[in-house]
Enzyme design. Sequence first.
Site, PDB file in Angstrom:
ATOM      1  N   LYS A 265       0.813  -1.135  -0.056  1.00  0.00           N
ATOM      2  CA  LYS A 265       0.120   0.012   0.036  1.00  0.00           C
ATOM      3  C   LYS A 265       0.940   1.179  -0.132  1.00  0.00           C
ATOM      4  O   LYS A 265       1.721   1.573   1.012  1.00  0.00           O
ATOM      5  CB  LYS A 265      -1.052   0.040   1.388  1.00  0.00           C
ATOM      6  CG  LYS A 265      -2.058   0.941   1.376  1.00  0.00           C
ATOM      7  CD  LYS A 265      -2.612   1.359   2.399  1.00  0.00           C
ATOM      8  CE  LYS A 265      -2.878   2.768   2.637  1.00  0.00           C
ATOM      9  NZ  LYS A 265      -3.201   3.198   3.660  1.00  0.00           N
TER      10      LYS A 265
ATOM     11  N   GLY B 221      -7.521   9.896   9.260  1.00  0.00           N
ATOM     12  CA  GLY B 221      -7.831  10.092  10.816  1.00  0.00           C
ATOM     13  C   GLY B 221      -8.774  11.171  11.266  1.00  0.00           C
ATOM     14  O   GLY B 221      -9.087  11.522  12.372  1.00  0.00           O
TER      15      GLY B 221
ATOM     16  N   ALA C 211      -9.140   6.285   3.416  1.00  0.00           N
ATOM     17  CA  ALA C 211      -8.907   7.104   4.621  1.00  0.00           C
ATOM     18  C   ALA C 211     -10.423   7.934   4.785  1.00  0.00           C
ATOM     19  O   ALA C 211     -10.960   8.321   4.039  1.00  0.00           O
ATOM     20  CB  ALA C 211      -7.981   8.101   4.589  1.00  0.00           C
ATOM     21  N   GLY C 212     -10.320   8.608   6.074  1.00  0.00           N
ATOM     22  CA  GLY C 212     -11.227   9.449   6.285  1.00  0.00           C
ATOM     23  C   GLY C 212     -12.645   9.075   7.133  1.00  0.00           C
ATOM     24  O   GLY C 212     -13.493   9.782   7.321  1.00  0.00           O
TER      25      GLY C 212
ATOM     26  N   ASN D 192      -8.869   2.536  10.130  1.00  0.00           N
ATOM     27  CA  ASN D 192      -8.052   2.370  11.129  1.00  0.00           C
ATOM     28  C   ASN D 192      -8.326   3.039  12.594  1.00  0.00           C
ATOM     29  O   ASN D 192      -9.078   2.652  13.329  1.00  0.00           O
ATOM     30  CB  ASN D 192      -6.501   2.482  10.778  1.00  0.00           C
ATOM     31  CG  ASN D 192      -5.463   2.099  11.656  1.00  0.00           C
ATOM     32  OD1 ASN D 192      -6.015   1.927  13.039  1.00  0.00           O
ATOM     33  ND2 ASN D 192      -4.384   1.753  11.481  1.00  0.00           N
ATOM     34  N   THR D 193      -8.251   4.279  12.575  1.00  0.00           N
ATOM     35  CA  THR D 193      -8.673   5.287  13.574  1.00  0.00           C
ATOM     36  C   THR D 193      -9.800   5.133  14.082  1.00  0.00           C
ATOM     37  O   THR D 193     -10.214   4.888  15.319  1.00  0.00           O
ATOM     38  CB  THR D 193      -8.322   6.680  13.036  1.00  0.00           C
ATOM     39  OG1 THR D 193      -7.092   7.091  12.578  1.00  0.00           O
ATOM     40  CG2 THR D 193      -8.288   7.435  14.281  1.00  0.00           C
TER      41      THR D 193
END
Lengths: 327, 257
Positions: free
Chosen positions: B96, B157, B184-185, B206-207
């Site tokens: 990635k 994040g 993301a996001g 993730n976050t």
Amino acid sequence: MSLTVTVLGAGVVGLAVAAELSARGAAVQVIDPNGPPGAHGCSWWAGGMLAADCEGEVAEEQVVRLGREAAGWWQAQGAEVQYRGSLVVALGRDRRELDRFARRTENHTALDQAALSALEPDLGERFDRALHMGKEAHINPRETILALHDRLAARGVSFGTDGAPSGQVVDCRGLAARDALPELRGVKGEMVILRAPDVSLSRPVRLLHPRFPLYIVPRGDGVFMLGATQIESGERRRATVRSVMELLNAAYALHPAFGEAELLEIGVDARPAFPDNLPRISGGKDGRIYVNGLFRHGYLLAPAMARMVADWLMDGKKPEVWHETHH
Amino acid sequence: MPMFYGTEIASRMMLGTAQYPSPAVLAEAFKRSGAGIATVSVRREAGEDQAGQAFWELIKELNVALLPNTAGCHSVREAVTTAHMARELFDTPWIKLEVIGHADTLQPDIFGLAEAARILSEDGFQVFPYCTEDLVLCDKLLNTGCEVLMPWGAPIGTGLGLNNVYGLRSLRAHFPDVPLVVDAGLGVPSQAAQAMEMGFDAVLLNTAVAKAGDPAAMAEAFAKAVDAGAMAHAADPMEPRDMAAPSTPVLGKAFLE
């Protein structure tokens, strides 16, 4: 009844166990190939925050509950425990982190700017809100552990760098016990010690930041400890520029006067942790008792661990952190 | 189920492995979500003598496909070096690719990204580029040899969800056969469901999971939302319209006026 115990390791866990057992009448010797506490062990690099309530943000309830025993225990050992609570702040755009932190923790009071200024004038200039964790305390870990070492020696606990263990062996070797505890891993931490005579803080401060969380612990005489990174690596050396830069940046954001501070020390070591990041007491097939995995909670949890080891060896009371035999 | 470089993955959810309270909680999040791919960062953890080994062994025990990343790399050279390190450590051609261009927003450096993707693809890597929803960039990435695209929903994040729904929709429309993953996001499950309803192949989180009060429960909630969104997409949702359409006939009127 007299019990003979050999403690392996003179870090914070080993000394706490030796203190508790000898106080209850056991004959204790401590063996550590590196001698008295010092820069060779990760206890040397700790922050010394006895911050059970703050740790509740991420840690399990057990850590918070057992950690609340710490301040009183250290004080009973003659340590200079500073009962001044601690503060939690966040920079402007991360302000919501403060609400979230408050939701996840207990025993805090919300401070407005005036109340914060009254506690720490230097922070009142910079922040208009804070959380005061009023029941927390802090110690100077190096002074504390050295004093405990001397106190135990004076009490008749013998210290050696080699020799044959006798009696019940309690293994408190930290990361070195990986040879017997395969699940143990290291979590790298980097820290910085500064002298910043222009900054006046009398209690630990946590700066909440989604990327670079920081805590600052005052050590007196304008000296501050800044910690700490948390990297999934067993590496015990090699503080990186990136990590140190992040710590220093965060400190500078907390108060610009840190920009003029003198850089005294850059420290690095790895904390011993099990996969759940919770401490364990376990019995090996070799007859040893293993006390390990205190992760980032060495000074916070060592007192409770020592109590449980003593309860187990002297009264047969099984530790709540008992973990069935490894291998 | 999504197919990445010829490998079919049994889940539309990918999970990052950073920032959890402990590896045990991380493992529980994987178990409850059934996530099929774990991303893992190598740059900072590697140290000397593969010091991150103990943690990576725990990740390997999750028994999911591993997708090492170049998180934290700010230049082409750093990213390429990290990719090589990752290939050696995890014995996989997958990478990635992250090339960060802006320290504050962690926005990808799209020029460096295209360059690094070309170098790595030519070197036999199978690149999963973390990119923006820019159509022209994505086209260039496909030309360098990428067979997957991982556009952001919002900066890493932030939990803001899908910031540019139009851009993401148009990406899906222009590249109907390329596996697309919203990277993301994402902050809450409804945002993941929205991405899946739009026809994306998977989401990476993730976050939002790691920093939740109960990460394992949040991982499961996301998994359910991802399934719901994918099922809804497959079921061909109705088109939105401005005028009300009564679901039972209105008596006495042939037409609504």
